[in-house]
Design an enzyme around this catalytic site. Structure first.
Site, PDB file in Angstrom:
ATOM      1  N   TYR A   1      22.467  10.896  51.287  1.00 11.82           N
ATOM      2  CA  TYR A   1      21.433   9.862  51.196  1.00 11.82           C
ATOM      3  C   TYR A   1      22.042   8.475  51.320  1.00 11.82           C
ATOM      4  O   TYR A   1      21.400   7.553  51.813  1.00 11.82           O
ATOM      5  CB  TYR A   1      20.610  10.025  49.906  1.00 11.82           C
ATOM      6  CG  TYR A   1      19.910  11.355  49.908  1.00 11.82           C
ATOM      7  CD1 TYR A   1      18.927  11.612  50.845  1.00 11.82           C
ATOM      8  CD2 TYR A   1      20.284  12.371  49.051  1.00 11.82           C
ATOM      9  CE1 TYR A   1      18.329  12.849  50.921  1.00 11.82           C
ATOM     10  CE2 TYR A   1      19.685  13.612  49.117  1.00 11.82           C
ATOM     11  CZ  TYR A   1      18.714  13.847  50.050  1.00 11.82           C
ATOM     12  OH  TYR A   1      18.125  15.072  50.144  1.00 11.82           O
TER      13      TYR A   1
ATOM     14  N   HIS B   1      22.798  21.803  61.380  1.00  8.73           N
ATOM     15  CA  HIS B   1      21.835  21.006  60.621  1.00  8.73           C
ATOM     16  C   HIS B   1      22.337  19.575  60.402  1.00  8.73           C
ATOM     17  O   HIS B   1      21.649  18.615  60.704  1.00  8.73           O
ATOM     18  CB  HIS B   1      21.559  21.663  59.267  1.00  8.73           C
ATOM     19  CG  HIS B   1      21.041  20.713  58.233  1.00  8.73           C
ATOM     20  ND1 HIS B   1      19.785  20.156  58.310  1.00  8.73           N
ATOM     21  CD2 HIS B   1      21.611  20.181  57.134  1.00  8.73           C
ATOM     22  CE1 HIS B   1      19.613  19.332  57.285  1.00  8.73           C
ATOM     23  NE2 HIS B   1      20.701  19.325  56.570  1.00  8.73           N
ATOM     24  N   PHE B   2      23.561  19.435  59.870  1.00  9.99           N
ATOM     25  CA  PHE B   2      23.905  18.070  59.456  1.00  9.99           C
ATOM     26  C   PHE B   2      24.311  17.177  60.624  1.00  9.99           C
ATOM     27  O   PHE B   2      24.322  15.959  60.486  1.00  9.99           O
ATOM     28  CB  PHE B   2      24.902  18.037  58.291  1.00  9.99           C
ATOM     29  CG  PHE B   2      26.281  18.524  58.554  1.00  9.99           C
ATOM     30  CD1 PHE B   2      27.132  17.860  59.391  1.00  9.99           C
ATOM     31  CD2 PHE B   2      26.744  19.656  57.895  1.00  9.99           C
ATOM     32  CE1 PHE B   2      28.421  18.317  59.597  1.00  9.99           C
ATOM     33  CE2 PHE B   2      28.027  20.114  58.103  1.00  9.99           C
ATOM     34  CZ  PHE B   2      28.870  19.444  58.956  1.00  9.99           C
ATOM     35  N   HIS B   3      24.583  17.777  61.791  1.00 10.69           N
ATOM     36  CA  HIS B   3      24.747  16.895  62.941  1.00 10.69           C
ATOM     37  C   HIS B   3      23.390  16.319  63.370  1.00 10.69           C
ATOM     38  O   HIS B   3      23.344  15.289  64.044  1.00 10.69           O
ATOM     39  CB  HIS B   3      25.425  17.621  64.106  1.00 10.69           C
ATOM     40  CG  HIS B   3      26.917  17.701  63.944  1.00 10.69           C
ATOM     41  ND1 HIS B   3      27.534  18.703  63.238  1.00 10.69           N
ATOM     42  CD2 HIS B   3      27.914  16.881  64.375  1.00 10.69           C
ATOM     43  CE1 HIS B   3      28.845  18.495  63.249  1.00 10.69           C
ATOM     44  NE2 HIS B   3      29.099  17.403  63.934  1.00 10.69           N
TER      45      HIS B   3
ATOM     46  N   ARG C   1      31.345  28.834  60.067  1.00  9.85           N
ATOM     47  CA  ARG C   1      31.698  27.443  60.328  1.00  9.85           C
ATOM     48  C   ARG C   1      33.173  27.228  59.982  1.00  9.85           C
ATOM     49  O   ARG C   1      33.818  28.100  59.432  1.00  9.85           O
ATOM     50  CB  ARG C   1      30.806  26.521  59.499  1.00  9.85           C
ATOM     51  CG  ARG C   1      31.114  26.532  58.026  1.00  9.85           C
ATOM     52  CD  ARG C   1      30.135  25.735  57.199  1.00  9.85           C
ATOM     53  NE  ARG C   1      30.378  24.307  57.260  1.00  9.85           N
ATOM     54  CZ  ARG C   1      29.939  23.450  56.318  1.00  9.85           C
ATOM     55  NH1 ARG C   1      29.271  23.890  55.278  1.00  9.85           N
ATOM     56  NH2 ARG C   1      30.176  22.170  56.434  1.00  9.85           N
ATOM     57  N   ARG C   2      33.704  26.068  60.323  1.00 10.23           N
ATOM     58  CA  ARG C   2      35.075  25.655  59.967  1.00 10.23           C
ATOM     59  C   ARG C   2      36.103  26.734  60.267  1.00 10.23           C
ATOM     60  O   ARG C   2      36.935  27.058  59.419  1.00 10.23           O
ATOM     61  CB  ARG C   2      35.195  25.361  58.475  1.00 10.23           C
ATOM     62  CG  ARG C   2      34.251  24.367  57.898  1.00 10.23           C
ATOM     63  CD  ARG C   2      34.600  24.197  56.423  1.00 10.23           C
ATOM     64  NE  ARG C   2      33.660  23.372  55.727  1.00 10.23           N
ATOM     65  CZ  ARG C   2      32.867  23.818  54.749  1.00 10.23           C
ATOM     66  NH1 ARG C   2      32.900  25.082  54.372  1.00 10.23           N
ATOM     67  NH2 ARG C   2      32.056  22.989  54.153  1.00 10.23           N
TER      68      ARG C   2
ATOM     69  N   HIS D   1      26.164  15.782  47.836  1.00 12.83           N
ATOM     70  CA  HIS D   1      24.838  15.697  48.418  1.00 12.83           C
ATOM     71  C   HIS D   1      24.230  14.295  48.383  1.00 12.83           C
ATOM     72  O   HIS D   1      23.720  13.843  49.403  1.00 12.83           O
ATOM     73  CB  HIS D   1      23.863  16.751  47.904  1.00 12.83           C
ATOM     74  CG  HIS D   1      22.737  16.883  48.876  1.00 12.83           C
ATOM     75  ND1 HIS D   1      22.851  17.555  50.061  1.00 12.83           N
ATOM     76  CD2 HIS D   1      21.525  16.313  48.910  1.00 12.83           C
ATOM     77  CE1 HIS D   1      21.745  17.416  50.767  1.00 12.83           C
ATOM     78  NE2 HIS D   1      20.918  16.671  50.089  1.00 12.83           N
TER      79      HIS D   1
END
Lengths: 562, 147
Positions: free
Chosen positions: A225, A375-377, A439-440, A221
């Site tokens: 950042y 989300h993370f895209h 996912r995946r 995680h």
């Protein structure tokens, strides 16, 4: 501030650090597009043109999320240190770092391309990859540490020479970023060197799977950042100036980066809410801390918006909201603004969705569904990616003395990317939240195989939406590659050889309060909070795991013997 | 920092605290908590459905392995309470019951636990949603809730 003339070795190394990952990115983007085609059943099979689905997914994740981001952070950091501290880099650490990073990446790339490392960038022990994959990634990470170690003496000597000046905000941000990176990646180094590598070489028998997962997310995680903070540095120190204004508050920027140092790491368990082995209480603590890390982002939203409002008013806005329309969205010569502002707009949606994931048991509605990549895209694939593209191009023009070759095409990149990404992520998010799309998963082979026994018609619409978005994103990426390589191979317009960035002055520039403007106390505080937040979860994984796992290859349910 | 910035920071804090209270209400008052951490004596090796009280209360001992769930099919009557104990035999698997809040990870060497009351009859597919090797996309099970 004037451009800073860099020496020859720095010039070559910076070029390698920028161009090498952009070349690999072609492979990364290609495999990204293919993912959408596989998942929707358009490609209906195990592999396409010699690359298997999970192999391609591993390549996509490792190249886009680890290689590109790490190389960029080092390149941008190198350039910022030279520019703001007015010092040449240490030749030894500079060369060592690029050799480790390129060498490690090539090792990992060979392992992935030969099909012996289809374990995704999250490793997924006890699935086993070729040792070269683990070792290569570890070397690349160590290479980025070496670059950081090279900056520390430059910074301390700058402080001695300028005892009354505040650390430049960009330097403050980049050093904060690498403090986070160093602490966080230490845990993945432990995972690789003490567990995965000896185990994949056959030196140790079994491993504690839950422990390796906890060690991974300790790193996994804060990694986000580490991706994000270079983009934040751009928003604070570059964007306001390009927009024609000033940074609203210098102190807010400093506080934000410092808060990230203490809050980025002790939150990794929020990736493990649905896992056994870790008690609820610790999960709740990590959930609270994850909410805490939203605070610096909310503060950034305010400060950057205030800075842009100031710029809009300087550009002639008079009313309440018309400053929004007085910004250089379509100025070809200020393309960094378009890359920055579009990234910020995407991040509003990305950040809001992230709060859902962090919300403890609410995570059950989205965990491991299409919502998560959706989300993370919107975070790493949005603000982070666009900042990397824009600034890589910008640095190349300064180092080589070029003019951007196809200016209109270049300006279209962030806008096309925005449209594509919005459609793409809507498909994934809706598929995950509404219809439980996993996912995946190579769904084209099973659930979206029309005529097969496990055909699931309700996933057709969302996966096809994802394809549409993916195609538009790929077009944007092609525009970028044309611009980037076109610029790279164009005739130089000046002698170059410099690093230079727009420098945003502060509107509220507080005086230098010495004890607050030091990074070391923040780093020590971070270590204490990390120790308190992780003692329990790690002890849990040791107490609650009863059996160790042998190794498995992704292709076989029978344990692998060396 | 000027006044408007302090206001923004305060509002941010209030907003986040409010969201966090919603989380607490969801998990503690509405009973949608994260899966339980079980510290067992031993790990069960094979899966089975255990009847605790006919028609009302069952225990599912589920084992994920490459690339199936054991048992692959479970039939229980509507209105029954199902306690799910989950482990994995080889690598990490996922256990996602579509349309419900049952979303769990199966990790070798540990046991995951969650309960679910089935108030509607129907076919509830279980998908493995964690990458578990080349056969991952075929790993599926089902819970049939009968009238």
């Amino acid at each position: 501030m004037e451009a800073f003339k860099i020496n020859k070795s720095s010039k070559i190394i910076l070029l390698i650090e920028i161009i090498f990952p952009i070349v690999l990115l072609i492979l990364g983007i290609y495999n990204g597009l293919l993912q959408t085609l596989y998942r929707s059943g358009i490609i209906h099979g195990n592999s396409f043109l010699g690359i298997e689905y999970y192999q391609g997914l591993t390549l996509h994740g490792v190249i886009n999320a680890v290689v590109l981001t790490t190389f960029f952070a080092v390149a941008f950091g190198n350039a910022l240190m030279m520019f703001y501290l007015r010092k040449q880099l240490n030749k030894f650490t500079n060369i060592l770092s690029v050799v480790l990073m390129v060498g490690g990446t090539l090792m990992a790339a060979l392992a992935m391309l030969s099909g012996k490392a289809s374990v995704l960038y999250t490793f997924y022990a006890p699935l086993m990859a070729h040792p070269a994959f683990y070792l290569g990634l570890a070397l690349a990470v160590v290479g980025s540490w070496v670059a950081f170690f090279g900056w520390i003496p430059l910074y301390t000597s700058w402080r001695k020479e300028n005892p009354d000046k505040k650390t430049p905000l960009a330097v403050w941000g980049m050093l904060s970023n690498f403090i986070i990176w160093f602490f966080a990646s230490a845990s993945v180094a432990v995972e690789i060197l003490f567990f995965l590598l000896p185990w994949s070489l056959g030196w140790i028998e079994g491993i504690n799977v839950e422990l390796t997962r906890t060690l991974f997310w300790f790193f996994g995680h804060p990694l986000v950042y580490f991706w994000l903070l270079p983009a934040y540095i751009m928003y604070y120190t570059i964007l306001p100036q390009v927009a024609g204004g000033k940074l609203y508050s210098d102190k807010a920027g400093r506080l934000v980066f410092a808060l990230f140092i203490i809050l980025s790491i002790p939150i990794g368990t929020h990736h493990q809410f649905m896992e056994p082995g870790i008690e609820k209480g610790y999960k709740l603590i990590h959930s609270i801390l994850t909410f805490g890390v939203a605070i610096p982002s909310l503060l950034t939203a305010f400060t950057v918006a205030a800075s842009l409002e100031y710029a809009g008013r300087k550009n002639g806005a008079k009313g309440l909201l018309d400053w929004m329309f007085k910004l250089p969205y379509f100025d070809k010569n200020k393309y960094l603004f378009a890359y920055g502002i579009i990234g910020l707009l995407i991040f509003i949606r990305g950040g809001a969705g992230g709060i859902v994931n962090a919300s403890y048991s609410l995570n059950a509605t989205v965990h491991n569904t299409g919502w998560i990549p959706g989300h993370f895209h919107l975070t790493v694939g949005g603000p982070v990616f666009l900042a990397i593209l824009g600034l890589s191009l910008y640095m190349i023009t300064k180092i080589l003395g070029k003019e951007v070759k196809y200016k209109t095409l270049n300006l279209m990149v962030p806008y096309f990317w925005f449209v594509g990404l919005m459609i793409f992520s809507t498909g994934l998010k809706m598929g995950g939240l509404e219809y439980g799309e996993p996912r995946r998963t190579n769904m084209g082979l099973s659930y979206l195989n029309m005529g097969g026994d496990s055909f699931e018609p309700f996933w057709l619409f969302t996966t096809l939406t994802t394809v549409m978005g993916g195609i538009i994103m790929t077009i944007a990426a092609i525009f970028y590659f044309i611009t980037f390589f076109g610029t790279l191979f164009s005739k130089s317009v000046n002698e170059g050889g410099v690093v230079e960035f727009p420098v945003a002055e502060a509107y509220h520039d507080e005086p230098n309060i010495k004890p607050v403007n030091k990074l070391l106390p923040w780093a020590i505080a971070a270590l204490l909070i990390i120790a308190a937040a992780y003692y329990g979860p790690i002890k849990n994984t040791l107490d609650n795991t009863l059996t160790k796992s042998p190794t498995y290859l992704p292709s076989s349910p029978v344990p692998h013997t060396h | 920092m000027d006044k408007s910035e302090k206001t923004a920071l305060t509002l941010g804090l209030i907003f986040i605290t409010f969201l966090f209270f919603l989380v607490l209400i969801l998990s503690k008052a509405l009973g949608q908590d994260v899966p339980e951490c079980i510290t067992p004596e031993t790990i069960f090796e094979s899966g089975e459905l255990v009847t605790i009280e006919e028609g009302k209360h069952y225990q599912l001992k589920s084992v994920g392995r490459m690339w199936t769930f054991e048992p692959a099919e479970v039939v229980i009557p509507v209105g029954s309470e199902l306690e799910i104990f989950l482990t994995a035999k080889d690598v990490v698997h996922g256990f996602y019951l579509r349309g419900t809040n049952v979303n769990m990870m199966a990790v070798p060497g540990t046991i995951n636990y969650k309960t679910m009351k089935f108030t509607k009859p129907g076919i509830y597919p279980i998908y493995c949603h964690e990458y578990c090797g080349s056969g991952h996309q075929f790993m599926k099970g089902v819970i049939k809730v009968t009238q």
